[in-house]
Every structure is written in C-alpha cells, then in structure tokens.
Design an enzyme around this catalytic site. Structure first.
Site, PDB file in Angstrom:
ATOM      1  N   TYR A  79       0.848  -1.211   0.000  1.00  0.00           N
ATOM      2  CA  TYR A  79       0.000   0.000   0.000  1.00  0.00           C
ATOM      3  C   TYR A  79       0.875   1.249   0.000  1.00  0.00           C
ATOM      4  CZ  TYR A  79      -3.688   3.290   1.176  1.00  0.00           C
ATOM      5  OH  TYR A  79      -4.565   4.334   1.137  1.00  0.00           O
ATOM      6  N   PHE A 131      -8.867  20.671 -23.546  1.00  0.00           N
ATOM      7  CA  PHE A 131      -9.398  19.319 -23.720  1.00  0.00           C
ATOM      8  C   PHE A 131     -10.661  19.257 -22.854  1.00  0.00           C
ATOM      9  CE2 PHE A 131      -9.798  14.771 -22.775  1.00  0.00           C
ATOM     10  CZ  PHE A 131      -9.999  14.344 -24.079  1.00  0.00           C
ATOM     11  N   THR A 132     -11.592  18.365 -23.191  1.00  0.00           N
ATOM     12  CA  THR A 132     -12.902  18.355 -22.511  1.00  0.00           C
ATOM     13  C   THR A 132     -12.764  18.281 -20.984  1.00  0.00           C
ATOM     14  OG1 THR A 132     -12.947  15.979 -22.882  1.00  0.00           O
ATOM     15  CG2 THR A 132     -14.198  17.328 -24.436  1.00  0.00           C
ATOM     16  N   ASP A 222       0.581  19.397 -20.543  1.00  0.00           N
ATOM     17  CA  ASP A 222      -0.189  18.157 -20.679  1.00  0.00           C
ATOM     18  C   ASP A 222       0.481  17.321 -21.762  1.00  0.00           C
ATOM     19  OD1 ASP A 222      -1.926  16.146 -21.477  1.00  0.00           O
ATOM     20  OD2 ASP A 222      -3.729  17.368 -21.286  1.00  0.00           O
ATOM     21  N   LYS A 265      -2.331   6.714 -23.410  1.00  0.00           N
ATOM     22  CA  LYS A 265      -2.105   6.911 -24.844  1.00  0.00           C
ATOM     23  C   LYS A 265      -0.709   6.416 -25.220  1.00  0.00           C
ATOM     24  CE  LYS A 265      -5.573  10.493 -25.255  1.00  0.00           C
ATOM     25  NZ  LYS A 265      -6.195  10.461 -26.576  1.00  0.00           N
ATOM     26  N   ARG A 388     -16.368  15.025 -31.999  1.00  0.00           N
ATOM     27  CA  ARG A 388     -15.597  16.080 -31.351  1.00  0.00           C
ATOM     28  C   ARG A 388     -16.069  17.407 -31.935  1.00  0.00           C
ATOM     29  NH1 ARG A 388     -12.960  13.930 -26.761  1.00  0.00           N
ATOM     30  NH2 ARG A 388     -15.135  14.359 -26.381  1.00  0.00           N
ATOM     31  N   PHE A 454     -21.432  14.689 -23.708  1.00  0.00           N
ATOM     32  CA  PHE A 454     -21.169  13.758 -24.815  1.00  0.00           C
ATOM     33  C   PHE A 454     -21.075  12.308 -24.365  1.00  0.00           C
ATOM     34  CE2 PHE A 454     -16.694  12.944 -23.914  1.00  0.00           C
ATOM     35  CZ  PHE A 454     -16.300  14.072 -23.199  1.00  0.00           C
TER      36      PHE A 454
HETATM   37  N1  F0G Z   1      -5.439  15.521 -21.795  1.00  0.00           N
HETATM   38  C1  F0G Z   1      -5.479  15.122 -23.071  1.00  0.00           C
HETATM   39  C2  F0G Z   1      -4.742  15.893 -24.113  1.00  0.00           C
HETATM   40  C3  F0G Z   1      -6.224  13.984 -23.426  1.00  0.00           C
HETATM   41  O1  F0G Z   1      -6.254  13.601 -24.701  1.00  0.00           O
HETATM   42  C4  F0G Z   1      -6.902  13.260 -22.413  1.00  0.00           C
HETATM   43  C5  F0G Z   1      -7.721  12.106 -22.747  1.00  0.00           C
HETATM   44  C6  F0G Z   1      -6.826  13.719 -21.104  1.00  0.00           C
HETATM   45  C7  F0G Z   1      -6.063  14.861 -20.822  1.00  0.00           C
HETATM   46  C8  F0G Z   1      -7.520  13.005 -19.991  1.00  0.00           C
HETATM   47  O2  F0G Z   1      -6.861  11.824 -19.747  1.00  0.00           O
HETATM   48  O3  F0G Z   1      -8.590  10.070 -20.260  1.00  0.00           O
HETATM   49  O4  F0G Z   1      -6.544   9.517 -18.950  1.00  0.00           O
HETATM   50  O5  F0G Z   1      -8.328  10.895 -17.965  1.00  0.00           O
HETATM   51  N2  F0G Z   1      -8.097  11.799 -23.883  1.00  0.00           N
HETATM   52  C9  F0G Z   1      -8.915  10.643 -24.241  1.00  0.00           C
HETATM   53  C10 F0G Z   1      -9.304  10.708 -25.691  1.00  0.00           C
HETATM   54  C11 F0G Z   1     -10.078  10.434 -23.355  1.00  0.00           C
HETATM   55  O6  F0G Z   1     -10.136   9.881 -26.098  1.00  0.00           O
HETATM   56  O7  F0G Z   1      -8.771  11.525 -26.442  1.00  0.00           O
HETATM   57  P1  F0G Z   1      -7.626  10.503 -19.204  1.00  0.00           P
END
Ligand code: F0G
Length: 481
Positions: A79, A131-132, A222, A265, A388, A454
C-alpha cells in the site's frame, strides 16, 4: 515506421509481430441500425460486441508489449512504499528529467488535482487549446479557460506544421489584461487533441516559457501525447531531424514546471502521472493525492500498471514507439484526402479527423454535424469513432449552447492494434458515405446531462435519416455487410 517501396510509394509498416489476437466481427447493416438506435445515436453508448473496428479512442486501447506484460508479473503490491513506484520514479527521472513523481489513476485525475491546488474562482488559465476534461475541472474550480491558438489552427485544410502553437501576442495581451495574480499557470497541450492532434514547435514552447518566466507564471504541460509531439518536432522543425525522440522529449520538458499525462495513450497503459522538479509545487499537490487518488506511491493505479508504465515510458522514446500511431494516421488522412473526403491536414497525432462541417455542409452546428457523422460512419461501416464538436461542448453557465470551433468526427488509431486492411476498409466506407452524404441529416437531444454531456447524452435522428442511409447501403452492398 514509414517505408518507401520500389514504386516510390511510402507506406506505414508495423514494427512488431502479432502474437495474441482478439476476435472481432462485422455486424450486418440491420443489426448496426438497431444498435445505434439503442445507443441513442451516441457512439459512446454502443456495446463493443456491436462494433467491428473500435476507433473511438486511443486511450487505454493500445496493444501492450511483451516486456510490459512481463513487468506486470513482478509488481510490488505494498500500500505504501511499493518498489513498483520507485521503478516508475526512476523511469520518469530518466525519460522526463523530473525528480518528483505522483501517480494518479488517469489524466483527468491530474487535472483535478492541479485545478484543486492552484485554480481559484475568478482565475483564468491561458492555453493553446482546451481538452474536454481539462476545461471541466478548471471551470468546476471557478476558473475560465482562455484559448490562445493562432487563427490558422481552425483551418482544417492546411499545410501549417504547428497548428498547436500559442500566439505569443495573445499571451502577452492576456497577461497584461488579467494580471499575473489571476493566472495560476499557462497550459500547453501536446499534441492538441481537439484541434486534430496538431503539435506545437519547440521554438514556440521556448518563447512561451520566456514570457511565463518573465512574470513568474508556471508552465503546465499536458504530455498525454508527448511522444507524438516529439516525433513531429523531429520530422517538421528545422534542426531536429537527427535528434532522438528521447533527446527531444528532454529538451521539451526543460521548459516545463509541472508535467502531467494520461498514461493511456503513448505509454500504452492505464494510468497517469504528475511530475515536477520544484519541491514547492510538489508540496502543494501532495496532500490532495491520498484524498482523491490513493497513497503517494500508487495514486489509484494498480501496481501492475505502474510497472508497465515504467516500461511504456521508455518504449515510447524509441522511434518505432513514437511513430506507431502517427504513421498510420498520415496514411489514413492522405488516402481520404486523395478520395476528396474533407479531413484535417496535416495529419496529426492520435487520429484521422474528418471535417464534418465540410462533409455535411447542409447541417447547422446545433443539429450536431459531427455527432450525425459519427453515427453515419458506424452505420456505413461498423467502425466506431467519436464526435468532437458541439455535443462535446457543454452549455455555458446560463444554459446557452456553445457552437464548437470545429466539428470533427475522430477516427482514433490505437497503437499496434489495427492493420493496413482495416484502414483500407474504413477509407472505402467513408468514401462511399461521402458520395451519399445528402442522406445524412442532423440529430437532436432526447436527454442531455449537465456536464460532459457527450458521454451519456441520448439523441434522435431528424427526419429518420438512418432508415434511408441503411436502405442505400443495403442496395449497394447487400444485407450481410
Ligand atoms: N489531456 C489530453 C490531451 C487527453 O487527450 C486526455 C484524454 C486527457 C487529458 C484526460 O486523460 O482520459 O486519462 O483521464 N483523452 C482521451 C481521448 C479520453 O479519447 O482523447 P484521461
């Protein structure tokens, strides 16, 4: 890797052998119609048994290497103080040059902690593009995202190699207008996911750092797609052609105060991390880590994934690792472009992006062209992609729709998962759909969640266009495909 054939044509080639496979199947058109209806015309709500090729995302869907799988067998499940963490911290020191590492369960968890620790109500966070999940966390903390991209970033057909650059004029203006005390950090995203995976140049980052350092504002980076951004710097920026990906990554991060990434990724695992060299920044974040994620040495990740991440970070610095998605995306984009299908050019990092505004020019933003196109692509091919566009933009605080800058249907290329014939098949069906685009109409919301709508929003097709598209498909290909 890109390889030149004797006829001069360049193709991407797989630099790996496939030794474990997962069966997939192509549900026929009638089944696809039932499935997309049951999913409320939202590709997130499809079941994977109804999907032939899953190009929804490259996140957590990549093929792991044999060495990653092997490393999972020797993980340490303590842990606190687990050896797996120290192996990850060594990899972070070696690959990124940062002393302090905090594992988190995925990228958005890093965004949550950063917003929690640094963003106050009324703050603004300048960045190349949102990013979203980034935007959601900054707004939930009371901040506002300011996107300072160069105007050309929104031209989908372009030859600009670095559409992810920040405009330095806009950055200086924002600092002068809002004042340093309202800017907790400047965020650079590599590559800019929602602009079509477009990279920024090292020259741009260096200048952003200069401006930021002049005002004592930290640069947050990021790096969810850092290997791809480094690969594009190597290919496209003068003076970097003979540098290794590892060298370019280290140079990039020498201009960065806080680094975070989704490991799902380019590191080919499921997890994420935050890293820095500045003890004060680490100390500001650390107390929140066990509150939201887990103890400092696992941060919500399984120890197996922590081990695989250490290996994945090193593997993504190899040229074959960094180019695994990008070379296939380039081929995909160029094949569609040659067939007249409107795509984002130049090809970006994680996916082939189709410009839904140009594909479906008869649809206004509020009939959700990118969402309609994603549903139509599924109907025409069994390929699942992601909207998107305006559906991915939540409403503003007063409940008004925010039409998206771009309307893109994103066909992600998970690393080392799909082959050339999968790409060729998808190119063919998209080309067929483009010829039949007049059959596709818009969508309307049936139920709309209040945040990140979405994911779970359900929609319905206007004028029952799905029936006409399915009929045209069946007339051409028969009932079995
Ligand atoms: N920043 C970027 C540039 C991303 O592309 C993503 C995720 C995140 C942050 C968040 O990371 O999913 O590990 O919590 N992108 C995915 C996509 C969801 O489908 O492009 P996460």
């Amino acid at each position: 890797m890109l390889i030149r054939l004797s006829n001069g044509k360049e193709i991407p080639i797989e630099m790996h052998k496939v030794r474990i496979v997962q069966k997939t199947s192509l549900p026929p058109i009638a089944q696809r119609r039932r499935a997309i209806e049951a999913a409320g015309f939202n590709t997130f709500l499809l079941r994977s048994r109804d999907v032939f090729l899953d190009m929804l995302t490259d996140s957590g869907t990549n093929a792991m290497s044999d060495n990653q799988l092997a490393s999972m067998m020797v993980s340490d499940d303590a842990y606190a103080g687990g050896e797996s963490f120290y192996r990850l911290a060594d990899a972070v020191r070696e690959v990124f040059g940062f002393e302090y590492t905090m594992p988190v369960h995925q990228g958005r968890a890093a965004e949550h902690l950063l917003a929690k620790a640094f963003v106050k109500p009324g703050d603004v966070v300048p960045m190349n593009y949102h990013f979203t999940t980034t935007r959601a966390h900054i707004e939930l903390a009371g901040g506002t995202v300011l996107e300072l991209f160069e105007d050309e970033a929104l031209q989908t057909a372009s030859s600009n190699p670095f559409k992810g650059n920040i405009s330095l004029t806009k950055l200086r203006d924002v600092i002068a207008r809002y004042g340093v005390e309202k800017i907790p950090y400047i965020r650079m995203e590599a590559t800019t996911n929602l602009l079509g995976g477009q990279p920024f140049s090292l020259d741009n980052l260096r200048q952003v750092k200069d401006v930021a350092a002049g005002h004592n504002i930290p640069v947050v980076y990021d790096g969810s797609l850092i290997a791809e951004n480094a690969y594009f710097v190597r290919q496209r920026e003068a003076g970097y052609g003979s540098k290794s990906i590892a060298e370019i990554i280290l140079e990039i991060l020498s201009y960065v105060d806080i680094f975070y990434m989704s490991g799902r990724k380019c590191a080919n695992v499921r997890g994420g991390l935050i890293a820095t060299n500045q003890r004060a920044l680490y100390d500001a974040l650390l107390p929140w880590l066990p509150v939201y994620e887990g103890f400092a040495t696992y941060g919500g990740m399984s120890s197996k994934e922590i081990e695989a991440m250490a290996v994945g970070l090193r593997e993504m610095t190899e040229l074959d690792g960094a180019s695994a998605a990008a070379d296939f995306v380039k081929y995909f984009v160029e094949r569609l472009d040659a067939n007249g299908v409107p795509v984002v050019t130049p090809a970006g990092g994680l996916a082939c992006h189709v410009d839904a505004r140009k594909f479906l020019p008869h649809l206004p933003s509020l009939e959700y062209p990118a969402g309609a196109l994603a549903a139509a692509i599924y109907l025409a091919s069994g390929v699942r992609c992601m909207e998107r566009g305006t559906i991915s933009m939540d409403r503003d605080r007063d409940g008004h729709e925010i039409p998206s800058d771009l309307e893109l249907a994103r066909l992600a290329v998970p690393r080392r998962v799909y082959t050339m014939s999968h790409i060729e098949y998808t190119v063919d069906r998209l080309t067929w759909l483009y010829k039949n685009r007049h059959l596709v109409q818009g969508l309307k919301f049936v139920s709309e969640p209040p945040v990140l709508r979405f994911f779970f929003g359900r929609l319905a097709p206007l004028e029952g266009w799905d029936a006409r598209l399915a009929e045209a498909f069946q007339a051409e290909f028969g009932p079995d495909l």
